[in-house]
Design a protein around this motif. Structure first.
Motif, PDB file in Angstrom:
ATOM      1  N   ALA A  16       0.817  -1.212   0.000  1.00  0.00           N
ATOM      2  CA  ALA A  16       0.000   0.000   0.000  1.00  0.00           C
ATOM      3  C   ALA A  16       0.854   1.266   0.000  1.00  0.00           C
ATOM      4  O   ALA A  16       0.468   2.290  -0.573  1.00  0.00           O
ATOM      5  CB  ALA A  16      -0.924  -0.002   1.220  1.00  0.00           C
ATOM      6  N   ASN A  17       2.038   1.188   0.631  1.00  0.00           N
ATOM      7  CA  ASN A  17       2.902   2.363   0.742  1.00  0.00           C
ATOM      8  C   ASN A  17       3.899   2.494  -0.409  1.00  0.00           C
ATOM      9  O   ASN A  17       4.700   3.434  -0.432  1.00  0.00           O
ATOM     10  CB  ASN A  17       3.682   2.311   2.060  1.00  0.00           C
ATOM     11  N   GLY A  18       3.852   1.557  -1.355  1.00  0.00           N
ATOM     12  CA  GLY A  18       4.804   1.613  -2.460  1.00  0.00           C
ATOM     13  C   GLY A  18       6.200   1.166  -2.091  1.00  0.00           C
ATOM     14  O   GLY A  18       7.178   1.530  -2.762  1.00  0.00           O
ATOM     15  N   ASP A  19       6.315   0.351  -1.034  1.00  0.00           N
ATOM     16  CA  ASP A  19       7.622  -0.091  -0.548  1.00  0.00           C
ATOM     17  C   ASP A  19       8.063  -1.423  -1.139  1.00  0.00           C
ATOM     18  O   ASP A  19       9.081  -1.980  -0.726  1.00  0.00           O
ATOM     19  CB  ASP A  19       7.608  -0.203   0.981  1.00  0.00           C
ATOM     20  N   VAL A  20       7.301  -1.968  -2.093  1.00  0.00           N
ATOM     21  CA  VAL A  20       7.706  -3.159  -2.830  1.00  0.00           C
ATOM     22  C   VAL A  20       7.894  -2.733  -4.283  1.00  0.00           C
ATOM     23  O   VAL A  20       7.008  -2.118  -4.880  1.00  0.00           O
ATOM     24  CB  VAL A  20       6.653  -4.287  -2.745  1.00  0.00           C
ATOM     25  N   ILE A  21       9.052  -3.044  -4.871  1.00  0.00           N
ATOM     26  CA  ILE A  21       9.351  -2.604  -6.232  1.00  0.00           C
ATOM     27  C   ILE A  21       9.796  -3.790  -7.074  1.00  0.00           C
ATOM     28  O   ILE A  21      10.226  -4.821  -6.545  1.00  0.00           O
ATOM     29  CB  ILE A  21      10.436  -1.512  -6.252  1.00  0.00           C
ATOM     30  N   ASP A  22       9.716  -3.622  -8.403  1.00  0.00           N
ATOM     31  CA  ASP A  22      10.175  -4.674  -9.302  1.00  0.00           C
ATOM     32  C   ASP A  22      11.615  -4.390  -9.728  1.00  0.00           C
ATOM     33  O   ASP A  22      12.258  -3.456  -9.228  1.00  0.00           O
ATOM     34  CB  ASP A  22       9.246  -4.806 -10.512  1.00  0.00           C
ATOM     35  N   ALA A  23      12.143  -5.191 -10.649  1.00  0.00           N
ATOM     36  CA  ALA A  23      13.540  -5.070 -11.046  1.00  0.00           C
ATOM     37  C   ALA A  23      13.849  -3.744 -11.723  1.00  0.00           C
ATOM     38  O   ALA A  23      15.012  -3.335 -11.798  1.00  0.00           O
ATOM     39  CB  ALA A  23      13.920  -6.225 -11.967  1.00  0.00           C
TER      40      ALA A  23
ATOM     41  N   VAL B  56       3.800 -11.836 -12.917  1.00  0.00           N
ATOM     42  CA  VAL B  56       4.447 -12.311 -14.142  1.00  0.00           C
ATOM     43  C   VAL B  56       5.458 -13.370 -13.756  1.00  0.00           C
ATOM     44  O   VAL B  56       6.259 -13.177 -12.837  1.00  0.00           O
ATOM     45  CB  VAL B  56       5.145 -11.155 -14.881  1.00  0.00           C
ATOM     46  N   ASN B  57       5.425 -14.508 -14.435  1.00  0.00           N
ATOM     47  CA  ASN B  57       6.320 -15.606 -14.119  1.00  0.00           C
ATOM     48  C   ASN B  57       7.783 -15.156 -14.199  1.00  0.00           C
ATOM     49  O   ASN B  57       8.210 -14.563 -15.184  1.00  0.00           O
ATOM     50  CB  ASN B  57       6.077 -16.771 -15.081  1.00  0.00           C
ATOM     51  N   GLY B  58       8.555 -15.403 -13.130  1.00  0.00           N
ATOM     52  CA  GLY B  58       9.976 -15.088 -13.122  1.00  0.00           C
ATOM     53  C   GLY B  58      10.320 -13.686 -12.665  1.00  0.00           C
ATOM     54  O   GLY B  58      11.508 -13.327 -12.610  1.00  0.00           O
ATOM     55  N   MET B  59       9.340 -12.860 -12.308  1.00  0.00           N
ATOM     56  CA  MET B  59       9.643 -11.491 -11.895  1.00  0.00           C
ATOM     57  C   MET B  59      10.327 -11.480 -10.529  1.00  0.00           C
ATOM     58  O   MET B  59      10.111 -12.372  -9.693  1.00  0.00           O
ATOM     59  CB  MET B  59       8.370 -10.627 -11.889  1.00  0.00           C
ATOM     60  N   THR B  60      11.169 -10.497 -10.322  1.00  0.00           N
ATOM     61  CA  THR B  60      11.903 -10.330  -9.063  1.00  0.00           C
ATOM     62  C   THR B  60      11.375  -9.102  -8.338  1.00  0.00           C
ATOM     63  O   THR B  60      11.178  -8.044  -8.944  1.00  0.00           O
ATOM     64  CB  THR B  60      13.410 -10.156  -9.335  1.00  0.00           C
ATOM     65  N   LEU B  61      11.136  -9.255  -7.058  1.00  0.00           N
ATOM     66  CA  LEU B  61      10.634  -8.148  -6.248  1.00  0.00           C
ATOM     67  C   LEU B  61      11.654  -7.777  -5.175  1.00  0.00           C
ATOM     68  O   LEU B  61      12.401  -8.617  -4.686  1.00  0.00           O
ATOM     69  CB  LEU B  61       9.316  -8.528  -5.575  1.00  0.00           C
ATOM     70  N   TYR B  62      11.640  -6.511  -4.809  1.00  0.00           N
ATOM     71  CA  TYR B  62      12.480  -6.006  -3.726  1.00  0.00           C
ATOM     72  C   TYR B  62      11.598  -5.218  -2.772  1.00  0.00           C
ATOM     73  O   TYR B  62      10.611  -4.592  -3.189  1.00  0.00           O
ATOM     74  CB  TYR B  62      13.572  -5.078  -4.263  1.00  0.00           C
ATOM     75  N   TYR B  63      11.953  -5.255  -1.493  1.00  0.00           N
ATOM     76  CA  TYR B  63      11.181  -4.455  -0.544  1.00  0.00           C
ATOM     77  C   TYR B  63      12.120  -3.865   0.496  1.00  0.00           C
ATOM     78  O   TYR B  63      13.221  -4.359   0.726  1.00  0.00           O
ATOM     79  CB  TYR B  63      10.083  -5.280   0.139  1.00  0.00           C
ATOM     80  N   TYR B  64      11.658  -2.767   1.073  1.00  0.00           N
ATOM     81  CA  TYR B  64      12.424  -2.103   2.118  1.00  0.00           C
ATOM     82  C   TYR B  64      12.044  -2.716   3.455  1.00  0.00           C
ATOM     83  O   TYR B  64      10.889  -2.680   3.861  1.00  0.00           O
ATOM     84  CB  TYR B  64      12.140  -0.598   2.123  1.00  0.00           C
TER      85      TYR B  64
END
Length: 275
Positions: free
Chosen positions: A21-28, A40-48
């Protein structure tokens, strides 16, 4: 995405839901991922990750120099060089990345959190190695200032040579027998009073806590030292900083070839407190 994360991490859903909700998860690509984002199959996520509460140091960090390759900062006492443990937001690296808009900024050497003074950073990964190699080759002339008790019967100038080893997990390093790996030239700069003096320290090597250990080995532990000779209880008391300042660095720039020198604008001003 929200459904996928809920099914994968049900025990941590409340935390991840708030991050989405806060936009703290991002993609590659650095784009924020929301609850409704398609998977999407194979996507990588990053989070703070959640950060511990931190007390900011009493002083901020000041930039002495900036060009396309190098940033030189004047780090205050009580500020970590790199984010680590309890010190994340207010580490020198994180603060300068935010202040200067340089996400790849990284230090090319390190100052301990209690030590103030000149600290160098590479602006991006492509130029980090040449500056790091300066320190590895001992091609940087470093000068520190420190306050300790007056010398008494200890004669200066002198050069301390011994072997220092730090065992992982121990807060203190120690002088041991064996091949010399720690060398410091020490001069008496001036007497400050009948009981205290300012010293000029030139390290020729870079062992952990080298300057603090070498001064302590002469019976002159630095004012405000919470490790030598004895370990003091860790606190966030900012009123008695370690009286150690990285005053200057001088070197030949590995990229431009020019001789460069940077000097801290800080001064040591101590108030001695009982341990």
């Amino acid at each position: 995405m929200g459904d996928a994360i809920f099914h994968r991490y049900p025990d941590h859903w409340d935390r991840f839901s708030a991050r989405l909700a806060n936009g703290d998860v991002i993609d590659a690509e650095g784009k924020a991922v929301a609850h409704a984002t398609p998977v999407v199959n194979g996507m990588t996520l990053y989070y703070y990750r959640d950060l511990p509460d931190e007390t900011p140091p009493p002083r901020g960090i000041h930039v002495l120099h900036q060009d396309k390759n190098l940033v030189v900062a004047d780090k205050p006492h009580f500020m970590a060089t790199m984010p680590r443990g309890r010190h994340i937001r207010y580490s020198a690296t994180v603060l300068l990345r935010q202040q200067l808009g340089l996400p790849e900024l990284s230090p090319v050497h390190r100052l301990d959190r209690p030590t103030a003074g000149v600290l160098m950073f590479a602006t991006n990964a492509s130029v980090r190695a040449p500056y790091q190699q300066l320190f590895a080759r001992r091609a940087v002339e470093k000068m520190y200032e420190a306050i300790a008790s007056a010398p008494g019967q200890v004669e200066f100038p002198q050069t301390v040579r011994n072997r220092i080893v730090k065992v992982e997990g121990n807060r203190q390093a120690a002088i041991t027998d064996g091949e010399v790996n720690a060398i410091t030239h020490i001069e008496l700069a001036r007497l400050l009073s009948e009981t205290h003096a300012l010293y000029r320290l030139t390290p020729l090597t870079g062992r952990t806590h080298q300057l603090r250990i070498h001064m302590n080995s002469l019976g002159l532990p630095l004012i405000g030292d919470d490790l030598y000779p004895d370990i003091a209880t860790a606190t966030d008391d900012f009123s008695a900083p370690l009286q150690l300042l990285a005053r200057s660095v001088t070197f030949v720039d590995p990229i431009s070839g020019s001789r460069r020198s940077f000097t801290s604008e800080q001064t040591l001003d101590f108030v001695q407190k009982p341990r």
